[in-house]
Design an enzyme around this catalytic site. Structure first.
Site, PDB file in Angstrom:
ATOM      1  N   GLY A   8     -23.303 -31.871  98.328  1.00  0.00           N
ATOM      2  CA  GLY A   8     -21.868 -31.607  98.497  1.00  0.00           C
ATOM      3  C   GLY A   8     -20.940 -32.575  97.779  1.00  0.00           C
ATOM      4  N   LEU A  35     -26.294 -38.952  96.336  1.00  0.00           N
ATOM      5  CA  LEU A  35     -25.398 -39.731  95.483  1.00  0.00           C
ATOM      6  C   LEU A  35     -26.140 -40.281  94.270  1.00  0.00           C
ATOM      7  CD1 LEU A  35     -23.247 -41.581  98.210  1.00  0.00           C
ATOM      8  CD2 LEU A  35     -22.744 -39.434  97.021  1.00  0.00           C
ATOM      9  N   THR A  36     -26.734 -39.368  93.514  1.00  0.00           N
ATOM     10  CA  THR A  36     -27.314 -39.758  92.220  1.00  0.00           C
ATOM     11  C   THR A  36     -26.158 -39.904  91.246  1.00  0.00           C
ATOM     12  OG1 THR A  36     -27.557 -37.451  91.602  1.00  0.00           O
ATOM     13  CG2 THR A  36     -29.470 -38.495  92.643  1.00  0.00           C
ATOM     14  N   THR A  84     -28.990 -30.772  87.176  1.00  0.00           N
ATOM     15  CA  THR A  84     -28.449 -29.552  86.563  1.00  0.00           C
ATOM     16  C   THR A  84     -28.279 -29.593  85.046  1.00  0.00           C
ATOM     17  OG1 THR A  84     -26.164 -30.270  86.806  1.00  0.00           O
ATOM     18  CG2 THR A  84     -27.119 -29.036  88.655  1.00  0.00           C
ATOM     19  N   THR A 123     -29.194 -20.050  89.247  1.00  0.00           N
ATOM     20  CA  THR A 123     -28.476 -19.987  87.966  1.00  0.00           C
ATOM     21  C   THR A 123     -28.894 -18.751  87.169  1.00  0.00           C
ATOM     22  OG1 THR A 123     -28.334 -21.045  85.787  1.00  0.00           O
ATOM     23  CG2 THR A 123     -30.282 -21.542  87.057  1.00  0.00           C
ATOM     24  N   ASP A 124     -28.005 -18.305  86.288  1.00  0.00           N
ATOM     25  CA  ASP A 124     -28.359 -17.193  85.385  1.00  0.00           C
ATOM     26  C   ASP A 124     -29.420 -17.611  84.369  1.00  0.00           C
ATOM     27  OD1 ASP A 124     -26.758 -18.909  83.856  1.00  0.00           O
ATOM     28  OD2 ASP A 124     -25.443 -17.334  83.075  1.00  0.00           O
ATOM     29  N   GLU A 125     -29.647 -18.922  84.222  1.00  0.00           N
ATOM     30  CA  GLU A 125     -30.567 -19.396  83.178  1.00  0.00           C
ATOM     31  C   GLU A 125     -32.019 -19.036  83.459  1.00  0.00           C
ATOM     32  OE1 GLU A 125     -29.791 -23.228  81.506  1.00  0.00           O
ATOM     33  OE2 GLU A 125     -27.684 -23.159  82.070  1.00  0.00           O
ATOM     34  N   TYR A 148     -35.146 -27.384  82.898  1.00  0.00           N
ATOM     35  CA  TYR A 148     -34.175 -27.141  83.973  1.00  0.00           C
ATOM     36  C   TYR A 148     -34.301 -25.705  84.483  1.00  0.00           C
ATOM     37  CZ  TYR A 148     -29.810 -25.521  86.010  1.00  0.00           C
ATOM     38  OH  TYR A 148     -28.893 -24.910  86.828  1.00  0.00           O
ATOM     39  N   ALA A 149     -34.225 -24.741  83.563  1.00  0.00           N
ATOM     40  CA  ALA A 149     -34.268 -23.337  83.972  1.00  0.00           C
ATOM     41  C   ALA A 149     -35.598 -23.012  84.652  1.00  0.00           C
ATOM     42  CB  ALA A 149     -34.038 -22.439  82.757  1.00  0.00           C
ATOM     43  N   LYS A 152     -35.490 -24.234  88.208  1.00  0.00           N
ATOM     44  CA  LYS A 152     -34.674 -23.369  89.072  1.00  0.00           C
ATOM     45  C   LYS A 152     -35.398 -22.044  89.346  1.00  0.00           C
ATOM     46  CE  LYS A 152     -30.896 -24.194  90.322  1.00  0.00           C
ATOM     47  NZ  LYS A 152     -30.401 -24.904  91.535  1.00  0.00           N
ATOM     48  N   ASN A 247     -19.668 -20.829  72.020  1.00  0.00           N
ATOM     49  CA  ASN A 247     -19.321 -22.242  72.200  1.00  0.00           C
ATOM     50  C   ASN A 247     -18.288 -22.695  71.183  1.00  0.00           C
ATOM     51  OD1 ASN A 247     -21.169 -22.405  74.278  1.00  0.00           O
ATOM     52  ND2 ASN A 247     -22.832 -23.106  72.958  1.00  0.00           N
TER      53      ASN A 247
HETATM   54  P1  TYD Z   1     -23.721 -26.967  79.164  1.00  0.00           P
HETATM   55  O1  TYD Z   1     -22.347 -27.319  79.637  1.00  0.00           O
HETATM   56  O2  TYD Z   1     -24.705 -28.080  79.003  1.00  0.00           O
HETATM   57  O3  TYD Z   1     -24.265 -25.815  80.105  1.00  0.00           O
HETATM   58  P2  TYD Z   1     -25.609 -24.913  79.968  1.00  0.00           P
HETATM   59  O4  TYD Z   1     -26.514 -25.521  78.978  1.00  0.00           O
HETATM   60  O5  TYD Z   1     -26.150 -24.945  81.351  1.00  0.00           O
HETATM   61  O6  TYD Z   1     -25.124 -23.533  79.550  1.00  0.00           O
HETATM   62  O7  TYD Z   1     -23.609 -26.261  77.765  1.00  0.00           O
HETATM   63  C1  TYD Z   1     -22.886 -25.087  77.576  1.00  0.00           C
HETATM   64  C2  TYD Z   1     -23.148 -24.633  76.158  1.00  0.00           C
HETATM   65  O8  TYD Z   1     -22.603 -25.593  75.254  1.00  0.00           O
HETATM   66  C3  TYD Z   1     -24.618 -24.536  75.812  1.00  0.00           C
HETATM   67  O9  TYD Z   1     -24.820 -23.410  74.949  1.00  0.00           O
HETATM   68  C4  TYD Z   1     -24.901 -25.812  75.050  1.00  0.00           C
HETATM   69  C5  TYD Z   1     -23.596 -26.110  74.375  1.00  0.00           C
HETATM   70  N1  TYD Z   1     -23.302 -27.549  74.181  1.00  0.00           N
HETATM   71  C6  TYD Z   1     -22.938 -28.027  72.920  1.00  0.00           C
HETATM   72  O10 TYD Z   1     -22.837 -27.274  71.920  1.00  0.00           O
HETATM   73  N2  TYD Z   1     -22.695 -29.371  72.773  1.00  0.00           N
HETATM   74  C7  TYD Z   1     -22.786 -30.225  73.818  1.00  0.00           C
HETATM   75  O11 TYD Z   1     -22.574 -31.453  73.619  1.00  0.00           O
HETATM   76  C8  TYD Z   1     -23.136 -29.716  75.119  1.00  0.00           C
HETATM   77  C9  TYD Z   1     -23.242 -30.630  76.302  1.00  0.00           C
HETATM   78  C10 TYD Z   1     -23.384 -28.373  75.251  1.00  0.00           C
END
Ligand code: TYD
Length: 334
Positions: A8, A35-36, A84, A123-125, A148-149, A152, A247
């Site tokens: 939390g 509290l990591t 995460t 997660t959707d991952e 990670y995925a 999960k 992105n």
């Molecule tokens: P992120 O926030 O790490 O979430 P997730 O990997 O769980 O989706 O990243 C979101 C998207 O952004 C992912 O496609 C990876 C990209 N990304 C970058 O391009 N540069 C970065 O420095 C990071 C942290 C993520």
């Protein structure tokens, strides 16, 4: 309702605790958090001092610690305790197996002993990359790409096995990427906002054309609020949004909102195993609960940027020595 929120003090947890404290003042909320590096008790300090939230520091990997807190007559556990960050899972997968797999099994066992329902946030991952035009429903196969995925997905399997084997009261929610206040600055949006505000370059992985769906954290919280009231044993629910964006386009939008130069974009080496696209079909949750996200991406991004601009002290407090070490290891001399 006596709710225990594990994890939390992290990003989703902090927002959920704040949301429930204001929308459901009749609930009794207890936060259980190790509290990591990504969790901060100070995030919920004002709620603790007002007496709206009780806090217990603890680790979901230790049954005796969970047993003790479950003694308080908890009616439901919402599990947000997790490692995460995908990039960290690539560097060091062990912590992810410990918290996200072993910890979930311990939590399941403790909840079952006390007949406490468990709502697990996944997660959707877990579904892996979605081809263009496809969005995965809840019964799609798991095809996780990152440690990670995979961790999960493993937790989801353990939970579904407990439902079938023991008839355990558990349900799973699988949201898309969330954005909003209190997100640790290792993730794309807070990392980029922090750097752009300081006029520093931002690292876009590969060509930046990977796409994600984004959900404002307030919408995530209102969905969980509904799911608490309509808890449905054994169900998995995707939680999606209307906004798919690459992105690179997201980065350009952040640059425009913050008002800095597009030249701050740096294309860096791609993330190994980087999923090009996530996409899930969220209609099951929408139909069951009548929920729809209220925040369009532009408003969500503006609110998020404003929060980080208004809270420089929060960002500063999160960028510890550990963060600097991680940043150097991940990005070198950007
Ligand atoms: P992120 O926030 O790490 O979430 P997730 O990997 O769980 O989706 O990243 C979101 C998207 O952004 C992912 O496609 C990876 C990209 N990304 C970058 O391009 N540069 C970065 O420095 C990071 C942290 C993520």
């Amino acid at each position: 309702m006596n709710l225990l929120i594990t994890g939390g003090c992290g990003f989703l947890g902090t927002n959920l605790v704040g949301h429930l404290a204001s929308h459901r003042p009749e609930y009794h909320l207890t936060v259980f958090d190790l509290l990591t590096y990504a969790g901060a008790k100070s995030n919920i300090k004002s709620l603790i001092s007002k007496g709206s939230v009780a806090f217990v520091q603890g680790d979901i990997c230790y049954p005796d610690q969970l047993d003790k807190v479950l003694e308080y007559g908890i009616d439901m556990v919402i599990n947000l305790a997790a490692e995460t960050h995908v990039d960290r899972s690539i560097l060091d997968p062990g912590d992810f197996v410990r918290s996200n797999v072993f910890g979930v099994q311990v939590l399941l066992d403790c909840c079952r002993k006390k007949s406490v329902p468990l709502m697990h946030i996944s997660t959707d991952e877990i579904y892996g990359p979605a081809p263009k035009g496809v969005s995965f429903r809840e019964d799609a196969a798991f095809s996780p790409s990152s440690p990670y995925a995979a961790s999960k997905a493993s937790a989801d399997l353990l939970i579904l096995a407990a439902v079938r084997t023991y008839g355990q009261e558990a349900m799973i929610i699988r949201p898309v990427n969330n954005l909003g206040p209190y997100q640790y600055p290792e993730k794309l949006i807070p990392l980029f906002v922090d750097r752009l505000m300081r006029g520093l370059p931002v690292p876009v992985y590969g060509d930046g054309k990977q796409t994600r769906y984004w959900l404002y954290v307030d919408d995530f919280c209102s969905a969980v609020e509904l799911a608490i009231e309509g808890f449905s044993k054994g169900e998995c629910h995707n939680l999606s949004s209307q906004t798919e964006i690459s992105n690179i386009d997201l980065t350009r939008q952040l640059i425009e909102i913050i008002g800095c130069k597009q030249e701050l974009i740096r294309h860096v080496d791609d993330r190994p195993g980087h999923d090009r696209r996530y996409a899930i079909d969220g209609s099951k949750f929408v139909n069951k609960f009548g929920w729809l996200p209220k925040f369009e991406l532009d408003r969500a991004l503006r609110n998020t940027v404003k929060w980080y601009q208004d809270n420089p002290g929060w960002l500063k407090s999160r960028k510890t020595k550990e963060f600097e070490q991680y940043f150097d290891r991940q990005y070198g001399s950007l």
